[in-house]
Design an enzyme around this catalytic site. Structure first.
Site, PDB file in Angstrom:
ATOM      1  N   TYR A 148       2.882  29.724  66.604  1.00 57.66           N
ATOM      2  CA  TYR A 148       3.943  28.864  67.132  1.00 57.66           C
ATOM      3  C   TYR A 148       4.980  28.554  66.053  1.00 57.66           C
ATOM      4  O   TYR A 148       6.179  28.770  66.254  1.00 57.66           O
ATOM      5  CB  TYR A 148       3.337  27.571  67.666  1.00 57.66           C
ATOM      6  CG  TYR A 148       4.337  26.636  68.308  1.00 57.66           C
ATOM      7  CD1 TYR A 148       4.907  26.950  69.540  1.00 57.66           C
ATOM      8  CD2 TYR A 148       4.699  25.438  67.698  1.00 57.66           C
ATOM      9  CE1 TYR A 148       5.825  26.084  70.137  1.00 57.66           C
ATOM     10  CE2 TYR A 148       5.604  24.574  68.293  1.00 57.66           C
ATOM     11  CZ  TYR A 148       6.169  24.903  69.514  1.00 57.66           C
ATOM     12  OH  TYR A 148       7.066  24.052  70.101  1.00 57.66           O
ATOM     13  N   LYS A 152       8.687  30.267  66.129  1.00 57.59           N
ATOM     14  CA  LYS A 152       9.909  29.478  66.307  1.00 57.59           C
ATOM     15  C   LYS A 152      10.859  29.659  65.126  1.00 57.59           C
ATOM     16  O   LYS A 152      12.093  29.661  65.297  1.00 57.59           O
ATOM     17  CB  LYS A 152       9.553  28.002  66.475  1.00 57.59           C
ATOM     18  CG  LYS A 152       8.921  27.668  67.814  1.00 57.59           C
ATOM     19  CD  LYS A 152       9.921  27.743  68.953  1.00 57.59           C
ATOM     20  CE  LYS A 152       9.374  27.134  70.230  1.00 57.59           C
ATOM     21  NZ  LYS A 152      10.348  27.143  71.340  1.00 57.59           N
ATOM     22  N   ASN A 177       8.378  15.299  68.472  1.00 59.04           N
ATOM     23  CA  ASN A 177       7.422  14.910  69.516  1.00 59.04           C
ATOM     24  C   ASN A 177       8.090  14.186  70.684  1.00 59.04           C
ATOM     25  O   ASN A 177       8.649  13.112  70.503  1.00 59.04           O
ATOM     26  CB  ASN A 177       6.338  14.007  68.925  1.00 59.04           C
ATOM     27  CG  ASN A 177       5.466  14.746  67.932  1.00 59.04           C
ATOM     28  OD1 ASN A 177       5.951  15.140  66.874  1.00 59.04           O
ATOM     29  ND2 ASN A 177       4.212  14.937  68.269  1.00 59.04           N
ATOM     30  N   VAL A 190      -0.984  13.983  71.734  1.00 60.88           N
ATOM     31  CA  VAL A 190      -1.585  12.662  71.578  1.00 60.88           C
ATOM     32  C   VAL A 190      -1.207  11.686  72.680  1.00 60.88           C
ATOM     33  O   VAL A 190      -2.049  10.923  73.154  1.00 60.88           O
ATOM     34  CB  VAL A 190      -1.275  12.052  70.187  1.00 60.88           C
ATOM     35  CG1 VAL A 190      -2.066  12.758  69.114  1.00 60.88           C
ATOM     36  CG2 VAL A 190       0.210  12.064  69.878  1.00 60.88           C
ATOM     37  N   GLY A 210      -6.380   8.761  61.540  1.00 55.87           N
ATOM     38  CA  GLY A 210      -5.291   8.190  62.323  1.00 55.87           C
ATOM     39  C   GLY A 210      -4.115   7.718  61.505  1.00 55.87           C
ATOM     40  O   GLY A 210      -3.185   7.115  62.036  1.00 55.87           O
TER      41      GLY A 210
END
Length: 317
Positions: A148, A152, A177, A190, A210
């Site tokens: 990917y 791109k 995102n 997510v 996280g």
């Protein structure tokens, strides 16, 4: 591209972003040819347009040539989530690279402007923060995300070489995102992951501790940026970052989703995937200067809208 009715080709048009883009184009009076092979696209995203006099759907894979007559092209065709693009990495690269060659060839033959939906993944795991368009990136060329990321990057190379060699009118946007209604519930990203898990009362899966960061742009804001870029003068080619510069940790996102959904979902840590970026935040100074564009929908409001969409979808299923 000046306003007025045009026949516009949108590849990947049955996907999350493509279907929303088609809605905007139809709303402003354009005719739209939606092309999608439905590898990750979903016809339910465009069912509401069935029978519309200015909408046409064609099932086609852009890694094969396409012979149509249009006035402009938006090239959005490519699986965009790790779960989907890693399922068939060779085809993912072909979609980005061969697909770009085919769409650029079509644009060259027709002498029409062409828009490329690129990605913040061209920056890889960035050593520069926030990321400006001048940053060349830090990408692993042989990792599990490379199909990917490098696909791109190569597509951008092709776009700019067609521009320099053939004077093609190009527009390149680097998407950060993006989230909102019509996201695929099982795409592994997510926002959709956390919302669906919380709505089902399941534990929330966090990869790593996280602390990695992302910047989340609501789909309506992104599409305003797309249309603004396509409507600029020919000399404005991009690449231009389109994203929301407000940065959040993945843990903060998970906690916000649990708080909004309610329930007793716990946060559960899993090992961090290979080459997962630790930071992602766009510098959108260029978009502000050139497009007069700023995101307007804050994460709190965008999550409410997206949760409402998934709640209704799960209730119907």
């Amino acid at each position: 591209m000046p306003y007025g009715r045009h026949r516009v080709l949108v590849t990947g048009g049955a996907g999350f972003l493509g279907s929303h883009l088609i809605d905007r184009l139809i709303e402003r009076g354009d005719e739209v040819l939606c092309v999608d092979n439905l590898f990750t696209g979903d016809k339910s995203n465009i069912d509401h347009l069935t029978g519309h006099p200015r909408f046409e759907f064609m099932r086609h894979d852009v890694s094969f040539p396409l012979y149509v007559e249009v006035d402009a092209i938006y090239n959005l065709a490519c699986p965009a989530s790790p779960i989907h693009y890693q399922r068939d990495p060779v085809q993912t690269t072909k979609t980005s690279v061969v697909g770009a060659i085919n769409m650029l060839g079509l644009a060259k033959r027709l002498k029409v402007p062409i828009f490329q939906a690129s990605t913040s993944e061209v920056y890889g795991d960035p050593a520069v923060h926030p990321q400006t368009e001048a940053y060349w990136g830090n990408v692993n060329p042989i990792g599990i995300r490379s199909c990917y990321d490098e696909g791109k990057r190569c597509a951008e190379t092709l776009f700019f070489d067609y521009h320099r060699q053939h004077h093609l009118k190009i527009k390149v946007a680097r998407i950060f995102n993006t989230y909102g209604p019509r996201m695929h519930a099982a795409d592994g990203r997510v926002v959709s992951n956390f919302i669906v898990q919380a709505l089902k009362g399941e534990d929330i899966t966090i990869y790593g501790d996280g602390s990695q960061t992302r910047s989340f742009c609501y789909v309506d804001d992104l599409l305003r940026g797309f249309l603004a870029l396509m409507d600029t003068a020919d000399e404005v080619t991009g690449p231009i970052n389109i994203g929301n510069p407000n940065e959040f940790t993945i843990r903060q996102l998970a906690e916000a989703v649990v708080r909004k959904v309610g329930g007793r979902s716990k946060l559960v840590q899993q090992p961090l995937p290979q080459d997962d970026p630790t930071q992602r935040q766009p510098d959108i100074s260029h978009a502000r200067d050139v497009l007069g564009w700023n995101p307007e929908v804050e994460l709190d409001e965008g999550l409410d809208r997206t949760i409402a969409y998934f709640r209704e979808k799960l209730e119907r299923s």
